[in-house]
Design a protein around this motif. Structure first.
Motif, PDB file in Angstrom:
ATOM      1  N   CYS A 141       0.826  -1.223   0.000  1.00 24.79           N
ATOM      2  CA  CYS A 141       0.000   0.000   0.000  1.00 24.79           C
ATOM      3  C   CYS A 141       0.853   1.263   0.000  1.00 24.79           C
ATOM      4  O   CYS A 141       0.595   2.218   0.743  1.00 24.79           O
ATOM      5  CB  CYS A 141      -0.950   0.005   1.189  1.00 24.79           C
ATOM      6  SG  CYS A 141      -2.161  -1.340   1.182  1.00 24.79           S
ATOM      7  N   ARG A 145      -0.416   4.833   1.546  1.00 28.17           N
ATOM      8  CA  ARG A 145       0.341   5.298   2.714  1.00 28.17           C
ATOM      9  C   ARG A 145       0.832   6.737   2.496  1.00 28.17           C
ATOM     10  O   ARG A 145       0.808   7.563   3.426  1.00 28.17           O
ATOM     11  CB  ARG A 145       1.533   4.389   2.982  1.00 28.17           C
ATOM     12  CG  ARG A 145       1.181   3.025   3.557  1.00 28.17           C
ATOM     13  CD  ARG A 145       2.438   2.174   3.698  1.00 28.17           C
ATOM     14  NE  ARG A 145       2.140   0.798   4.026  1.00 28.17           N
ATOM     15  CZ  ARG A 145       2.028   0.317   5.270  1.00 28.17           C
ATOM     16  NH1 ARG A 145       2.202   1.128   6.303  1.00 28.17           N
ATOM     17  NH2 ARG A 145       1.739  -0.948   5.486  1.00 28.17           N
ATOM     18  N   THR A 148      -2.003   9.228   2.901  1.00 26.72           N
ATOM     19  CA  THR A 148      -2.495   9.369   4.274  1.00 26.72           C
ATOM     20  C   THR A 148      -1.399   9.738   5.268  1.00 26.72           C
ATOM     21  O   THR A 148      -1.640   9.777   6.473  1.00 26.72           O
ATOM     22  CB  THR A 148      -3.186   8.068   4.723  1.00 26.72           C
ATOM     23  OG1 THR A 148      -2.270   6.976   4.608  1.00 26.72           O
ATOM     24  CG2 THR A 148      -4.414   7.788   3.873  1.00 26.72           C
ATOM     25  N   THR A 150       1.390   8.122   6.116  1.00 23.81           N
ATOM     26  CA  THR A 150       2.017   7.051   6.896  1.00 23.81           C
ATOM     27  C   THR A 150       3.188   6.399   6.163  1.00 23.81           C
ATOM     28  O   THR A 150       3.765   5.432   6.675  1.00 23.81           O
ATOM     29  CB  THR A 150       0.982   5.972   7.263  1.00 23.81           C
ATOM     30  OG1 THR A 150       0.386   5.440   6.070  1.00 23.81           O
ATOM     31  CG2 THR A 150      -0.110   6.554   8.151  1.00 23.81           C
ATOM     32  N   GLN A 332      -0.078  -3.226  10.946  1.00 25.38           N
ATOM     33  CA  GLN A 332      -1.340  -2.596  10.572  1.00 25.38           C
ATOM     34  C   GLN A 332      -2.453  -3.220  11.395  1.00 25.38           C
ATOM     35  O   GLN A 332      -2.765  -4.402  11.258  1.00 25.38           O
ATOM     36  CB  GLN A 332      -1.615  -2.801   9.082  1.00 25.38           C
ATOM     37  CG  GLN A 332      -2.972  -2.270   8.635  1.00 25.38           C
ATOM     38  CD  GLN A 332      -3.268  -2.638   7.201  1.00 25.38           C
ATOM     39  OE1 GLN A 332      -2.454  -2.419   6.309  1.00 25.38           O
ATOM     40  NE2 GLN A 332      -4.448  -3.205   6.970  1.00 25.38           N
ATOM     41  N   HIS A 369      -6.054   2.294   4.837  1.00 27.89           N
ATOM     42  CA  HIS A 369      -5.285   3.520   5.062  1.00 27.89           C
ATOM     43  C   HIS A 369      -6.149   4.761   4.839  1.00 27.89           C
ATOM     44  O   HIS A 369      -6.039   5.744   5.588  1.00 27.89           O
ATOM     45  CB  HIS A 369      -4.055   3.533   4.159  1.00 27.89           C
ATOM     46  CG  HIS A 369      -3.125   2.402   4.434  1.00 27.89           C
ATOM     47  ND1 HIS A 369      -2.224   2.420   5.475  1.00 27.89           N
ATOM     48  CD2 HIS A 369      -2.976   1.193   3.828  1.00 27.89           C
ATOM     49  CE1 HIS A 369      -1.557   1.279   5.503  1.00 27.89           C
ATOM     50  NE2 HIS A 369      -1.999   0.521   4.518  1.00 27.89           N
ATOM     51  N   ARG A 372      -8.116   6.706   7.592  1.00 25.99           N
ATOM     52  CA  ARG A 372      -7.539   7.775   8.409  1.00 25.99           C
ATOM     53  C   ARG A 372      -8.074   9.150   8.031  1.00 25.99           C
ATOM     54  O   ARG A 372      -8.027  10.086   8.835  1.00 25.99           O
ATOM     55  CB  ARG A 372      -6.012   7.794   8.255  1.00 25.99           C
ATOM     56  CG  ARG A 372      -5.302   6.578   8.825  1.00 25.99           C
ATOM     57  CD  ARG A 372      -3.819   6.616   8.486  1.00 25.99           C
ATOM     58  NE  ARG A 372      -3.099   5.531   9.129  1.00 25.99           N
ATOM     59  CZ  ARG A 372      -2.551   5.583  10.336  1.00 25.99           C
ATOM     60  NH1 ARG A 372      -2.624   6.710  11.027  1.00 25.99           N
ATOM     61  NH2 ARG A 372      -1.916   4.546  10.849  1.00 25.99           N
TER      62      ARG A 372
END
Length: 423
Positions: A141, A145, A148, A150, A332, A369, A372
């Motif tokens: 991902c 990521r 978002t 991360t 996760q 994700h 978020r």
């Protein structure tokens, strides 16, 4: 705005033809469909996706992390957007439908809105997220990521089996890894996120149900176990004097299976890959590596299973005089779908006459994700025999059509709803 939801049924010939065209981009040296992140077939397929979005009036752009982002303007212009999408990369020797159905159905929804003369209140964003599947860098991902916030600098320093850094691989693919760390969207950018996906499991087909309303996305913990033993002559070293790293790795494979079989609710554990050195039948193995993963929608079981696995492997390797290093590659937690979005999906299924049931997702998704940033939901359609991540992966055209219809209809309904975050 009142709309007959039948008007949002997809042009199934156009959608099916698009799936066939996109599936043609694959590495023919493998069985099935292989379109791994950063590969040449993946690069070519993404040119095709951008052209498809452009033809659909979505004005696509590619962000620093490689996400292809198309936007259809709404009446209000700007503000929080409805977001949908999925991915078009595959695992090695994968199938034709995983991810593709969600991306192309999102594009089809945008086309149908325009063909039906519907202008949504919110902008509609359709995303083909970069690199959703697990890969040799140990970071899935990637694109979602980045969106978002991360994706971390430490991720860019991870290396594949050739020693190539992820950041360098991204740069070689024409991306900007440093900017990918700084481009996170705000929660104010998203009204709701909705993803259509093939189930990749057997529940819907076994129940004879047409639509799955996803309740939660499983948490995934991936681990790399490194075993360090001692080399020796395979013919002259007594069995009692051996410190065989490969045997310890084999014991760990069985420990992974035991942990998964002990899950009280939905939980699974899978040994994915094993390597050993020097790899000779005449030499006792001194180094071995095992990659494995744990998945569950139950956070407490998942965290407990991590410790249970480590405890079992530590005990077994110590008994053999083999050293062990444990590296957790991802962490996760399970992610619940927003209740308000689940309710809208179920309501829409009832309005269109489709049978539905609530189901958990054992697979990971970009949706986990995107949660978020705003209310998240997923729609599943059946997978024949529950097969996925293999060449036998198949979803019937009629089921894809129902899924695409549900996606467009649910997006339309979500567009009309305020207060999704507080529901």
């Amino acid at each position: 705005m009142m709309v007959d939801l039948d008007a949002l049924r997809p042009n199934i010939e156009r959608l099916s033809h698009g799936i066939d065209e996109l599936a043609a981009f694959h590495d023919s040296s493998f069985a099935g469909w292989t379109r791994e992140v950063f590969s040449e077939p993946y690069r070519a397929s993404r040119d095709w996706v951008r052209a498809r979005m452009a033809a659909a009036g979505l004005n696509p752009t590619v962000d620093p992390a490689g996400n292809i982002v198309g936007r259809l303007a709404g009446r209000h212009g700007g503000g929080p957007a409805l977001v949908t999408g999925s991915h078009t990369d595959t695992v090695r020797q994968g199938g034709r439908y995983d991810g593709i159905v969600g991306v192309l159905s999102g594009i089809e929804a945008a086309i149908r809105f325009q063909e039906s003369g519907i202008t949504l209140a919110h902008d509609l964003i359709v995303v083909d997220f970069l690199g959703e599947e697990a890969n040799e860098f140990g970071i899935s991902c990637m694109g979602s990521r980045s969106i978002t916030g991360t994706l971390a600098a430490e991720h860019l320093d991870r290396t594949d089996n050739t020693g190539t850094r992820l950041g360098d691989a991204m740069a070689g693919f024409g991306l900007d890894p440093d900017a990918a760390l700084r481009q996170a969207w705000s929660s104010s950018d998203v009204h709701a996120y909705l993803e259509l996906h093939v189930e990749q499991g057997p529940q819907l087909e076994r129940a004879g149900t047409e639509i799955g309303v996803v309740t939660a996305i499983a948490g995934i913990d991936r681990v790399l176990l490194r075993f360090a033993g001692s080399s020796g002559h395979a013919g002259t070293t007594p069995m009692s004097d051996r410190h065989d790293a490969l045997v310890s790795a084999a014991e760990a494979v069985l420990a992974v299976e035991r942990v998964g079989c002990g899950a009280p609710v939905h939980g699974v554990a899978t040994p994915g890959s094993i390597e050993s050195s020097p790899g000779s039948m005449g030499v006792i193995t001194n180094e071995a590596r095992l990659w494995a993963e744990l998945r569950s929608v139950d956070r407490s079981w998942l965290h407990g299973a991590r410790q249970q696995l480590v405890d079992q492997v530590v005990a077994a390797t110590a008994a053999r005089g083999v050293e062990l290093d444990v590296e957790w590659l991802t962490d996760q937690d399970p992610v619940p779908a927003a209740t308000a979005v689940q309710d809208v999906i179920a309501e829409t299924a009832g309005g269109t006459g489709y049978t539905w049931q609530a189901v958990p997702s054992g697979a990971g998704h970009d949706a986990a994700h995107l949660a978020r940033l705003g209310p998240m939901g997923m729609i599943f359609v059946p997978s024949v025999a529950g097969k996925s991540h293999c060449p036998e992966e198949f979803t019937a055209t009629a089921d894809i059509a129902r899924g695409a219809h549900m996606l467009a209809s649910t997006l339309f309904t979500l567009d009309q709803r305020d207060g999704l975050r507080s529901a």
